[in-house]
Write an enzyme that holds these catalytic residues in place. Structure first.
Site, PDB file in Angstrom:
ATOM      1  N   ASP A 266       0.872  -1.172   0.000  1.00 18.64           N
ATOM      2  CA  ASP A 266       0.000   0.000   0.000  1.00 18.64           C
ATOM      3  C   ASP A 266       0.917   1.233   0.000  1.00 18.64           C
ATOM      4  OD1 ASP A 266      -2.134   1.713   0.015  1.00 18.64           O
ATOM      5  OD2 ASP A 266      -3.189   0.745   1.665  1.00 18.64           O
TER       6      ASP A 266
HETATM    7  C1  NOJ Z   1      -4.041   4.001   0.233  1.00 15.99           C
HETATM    8  C2  NOJ Z   1      -5.216   3.090   0.321  1.00 15.99           C
HETATM    9  O1  NOJ Z   1      -5.177   2.333   1.510  1.00 15.99           O
HETATM   10  C3  NOJ Z   1      -5.326   2.133  -0.856  1.00 15.99           C
HETATM   11  O2  NOJ Z   1      -6.534   1.435  -0.756  1.00 15.99           O
HETATM   12  C4  NOJ Z   1      -5.218   2.882  -2.146  1.00 15.99           C
HETATM   13  O3  NOJ Z   1      -5.374   1.989  -3.235  1.00 15.99           O
HETATM   14  C5  NOJ Z   1      -3.900   3.610  -2.178  1.00 15.99           C
HETATM   15  N1  NOJ Z   1      -3.837   4.544  -1.076  1.00 15.99           N
HETATM   16  C6  NOJ Z   1      -3.671   4.344  -3.495  1.00 15.99           C
HETATM   17  O4  NOJ Z   1      -4.427   5.480  -3.556  1.00 15.99           O
END
Ligand code: NOJ
Length: 736
Positions: A266
């Site tokens: 993530d």
């Molecule tokens: C953080 C989030 O937890 C995730 O779900 C997302 O895909 C990413 N940011 C990218 O924006």
């Protein structure tokens, strides 16, 4: 024949990937493992230099198609090996055309519609050059305080598995090569939704057995459905952050499930390993993540900075890197990017086209759950009404009805409830609008008296309440899940004006409605319904369609009951309705005894306000004659379970018929009920249908004491009905 050509394809892919890797130097390999954020960036000299040096495998957050094509061109034409980029973007519930938030889609219990919604989202996103989305989110969500309950399919592993697999199919289509197919990403692996006290990013502690029986199920289903990628969770799971968790990423995902796609971290979550206190420095974080099985780092740059050095120092085997790169290249190949890296927007359907809007409208319609309809106040008849008061902060808020995390959503496409109602009733009916509050959080009650007075002149009051989009989603958690601001007071004021109150609640999570439910005569819970939310709400209010949504998550009476979910364990002292004591009924100086005491709260009992699976209809569905085709089933056999469902109401409607079981004895304790099937049927008034479920003994498997999948002989109870509190009950036994 088919098998031979499939095998040949795998061979050709492997050969191609191996020959490419053989030509890559270490820096180029590591480049493939790096995803960089290019939000708002023009094609700077620095970015060009990085792309042409082969330092980038993927970009995120650029949807200007011309720029995307130009960025892709630099990667393909100006880098030594010409490897195309993955273009990532969060397409969570629509792109320009916005669908209901995922928890709303889950309330439709409609796999086909969830798949169709993902398909239109993929087509729209692909038009902007996107070839990889970070969805579906498959985290089981049993805590409505958690802001990301909005992005989830709710509390139940079976429902989330079905809908998650459908969403993967919608994004990826028949083939990833097809124009308009984009790669899916099952996230956040794993357990993210169990964050302590519903606070995003907080620690998760989930015993392995619970992890396997509940939290991992939807991920397994998505992997089986062919999800191309998996994203790690931000969470610290049982002491090992998921981004460094070899048990999850190697043992379960790769060894047990045979996942052949790639794993992305993530955002900054590799860097976070140091913040978690797992590593002393960024080099340590890069090492932990790579060794655990994270193939690509999103946003942070520890791979770029340290992987080469770690290989040179002998701390990390280059084979780990080669495997990661192979997986990433395989996806690029599967997407057809080596032959066709560029996007031709004109070759894809226009944004907000008729088909997209129709899918958005139908999904919104089927996502809305009717929670109350006293005196059959609904549906309204436009022919007999003279005037309607439309009140509240969310009646005419084109952006707020879209919901969380919709960067590309076009609020100019939104049809608001006010607009749709005006259109539906025509000039004959007077529609008076009173916003009453500046936002859903407004505490100012100055306008309430006058609004109540004026609204009280209308035949009926329609209130649009709830939460604005920004109150749910990532990092938007609430400790108090009542209607925010002065909304409860507004309800009371309007009720006192004496007219029937119909409330439509737009929100990103289940809310506690105990303090307003008695003042409201009819209640539609619409989640954040998206672009066509207004039309969908109006379709139901005026009876063009019957509500058919069913809750994918329990609604607590009070936030103190959280977590509250239907598929809990029995405990040694299960509560029952006739054995609860209320705090007001306890005598002064009462002495304490545990005799006869059970698992409930003195002030709120043990039941939710509305249970999982619940949702009313304008029709009246009656269930009868539940039966199993045999009383005893042997391992490997299929049991046929059926019940008659009749529509004893006066309108045509859809009902979601639900099958629950209970395994009475297990080598680990089993939930009091488990959803094992559901079927949506549409019945005319007076029509009866026999609904049959085939339950194979494999469907009775669970992970036992040794964490192995087991099917145990014994007694099972069975229910079929319209909610998790279905009463029609039978049973069967499984014999060896
Ligand atoms: C953080 C989030 O937890 C995730 O779900 C997302 O895909 C990413 N940011 C990218 O924006």
């Amino acid at each position: 024949m088919e098998n031979t050509s499939a095998l040949q394809l795998v061979r050709e892919t492997d050969d191609f990937v191996a020959s490419l890797i053989a030509q890559m130097d270490l820096a180029e390999k590591i480049g493939q493992m790096c995803q960089i954020d290019v939000a708002g960036e023009a094609l700077s000299e620095e970015l060009k230099a990085r792309l042409s040096a082969g330092e980038v495998g993927s970009i995120i957050n650029q949807v200007d198609v011309e720029l995307v094509n130009e960025i892709q061109r630099v990667a393909v034409e100006e880098s030594r090996l010409g490897i195309p980029l993955l273009i990532g973007r969060d397409v969570i519930h629509g792109f320009k055309t916005v669908l209901p938030i995922p928890i709303g889609q889950a309330a439709s219990w409609n796999r086909d519609l969830v798949e169709a919604g993902a398909r239109i989202s993929a087509l729209e996103a692909a038009r902007a050059g996107v070839n990889w989305t970070f969805a579906p989110m498959l985290d089981i969500a049993r805590d409505p305080r958690w802001g990301r309950v909005a992005e989830s399919f709710g509390e139940d592993p079976f429902l989330a598995s079905m809908l998650g697999a459908a969403m993967v199919s919608g994004f990826q289509g028949q083939s990833l090569r097809d124009n308009g197919s984009i790669a899916a990403c099952a996230k956040h692996f794993a357990g993210y939704g169990a964050a302590e006290s519903g606070r995003d990013y907080a620690t998760t502690n989930i015993p392995e057995n619970e992890l396997r029986n509940v939290y991992l199920q939807p991920f397994h289903a998505a992997v089986t459905a062919g999800a191309a990628t998996v994203m790690t969770s931000f969470g610290d799971l049982n002491g090992i952050p998921c981004t460094a968790n070899g048990f999850l990423l190697r043992q379960i995902l790769r060894e047990e499930w045979g996942f052949s796609g790639f794993v992305v971290s993530d955002w900054d979550s590799v860097f976070h390993l140091k913040v978690h206190g797992l590593t002393a420095d960024d080099a340590g974080s890069a090492l932990e993540a790579a060794q655990a099985g994270v193939d690509m780092e999103m946003a942070s740059t520890t791979y770029k900075q340290y992987l080469a050095q770690l290989v040179e120092q002998g701390k990390l085997s280059e084979s780990v890197i080669d495997q990661a790169v192979a997986r990433i290249l395989r996806l690029k190949l599967a997407l057809g990017l080596f032959e066709n890296p560029y996007t031709e927007p004109e070759a894809l359907p226009a944004y907000g086209n008729r088909q997209a809007l129709d899918v958005a409208r139908q999904t919104a319609r089927e996502s809305i759950v009717m929670l109350k309809n006293a005196e059959t106040l609904l549906p309204l008849s436009a022919n007999t009404l003279r005037s309607i008061a439309v009140v509240g902060p969310l009646a005419d808020a084109p952006y707020e009805q879209l919901g969380t995390w919709i960067f590309d959503g076009d609020s100019a496409l939104s049809v608001t409830p006010l607009e749709a109602i005006r259109r539906r009733v025509g000039p004959e009916v007077e529609v008076n609008f009173f916003q009453a509050m500046a936002t859903s959080r407004d505490r100012n009650t100055d306008a309430f008296e006058a609004v109540a007075e004026a609204a009280g002149q209308s035949d009926v009051v329609l209130m649009f309440l709830g939460e604005e989009s920004i109150l749910s989603g990532e990092a938007h958690c609430r400790a108090d899940i009542n209607l925010p601001g002065a909304q409860a007071e507004l309800v009371r004021k309007l009720k006192a004006a004496g007219k029937p109150i119909i409330a439509v609640i737009l929100a990103g999570r289940p809310l506690t409605l105990t303090n307003v439910i008695d003042e409201i005569d009819a209640l539609l819970f619409a989640w954040h319904p998206g672009t066509m939310g207004g039309e969908a709400i109006s379709d139901l209010l005026f009876g063009d369609f019957s509500p058919s949504g069913k809750l994918p998550v329990s609604f607590p009476r009070h936030v103190g009951q959280v977590p509250i979910y239907y598929n809990h364990k029995n405990s040694g002292k299960p509560p029952s309705d006739d054995a609860i004591v209320h705090i007001d009924d306890i005598d002064a100086n009462a002495t304490q005894t545990s005799l006869g005491m059970t698992a409930f709260h003195l002030d709120e009992g043990f039941r939710p306000l509305f249970p999982f699976g619940f949702g009313l209809s304008y029709a009246d569905f009656v269930y009868a004659n539940l039966s199993c085709d045999k009383q005893q089933v042997r391992l490997g056999e299929t049991l046929r379970i059926s019940a008659e469902v009749s529509n004893q109401g006066s309108c045509k409607a859809i009902e979601t018929v639900q099958l629950y079981i209970r395994d009475l004895v297990g080598n680990v304790t089993r939930p009091v009920r488990e959803l094992k099937g559901f079927r949506r049927i549409e019945l005319e008034p007076g029509q009866t249908e026999t609904v049959t479920f085939d339950l194979h003994t494999d469907d009775l498997a669970f992970f036992g004491r040794d964490q192995q999948r087991v099917i145990e002989a014994g007694e099972f109870r069975v229910w079929i009905g319209g909610s998790s509190e279905a009463e029609l009950e039978t049973g069967f036994s499984l014999i060896d």
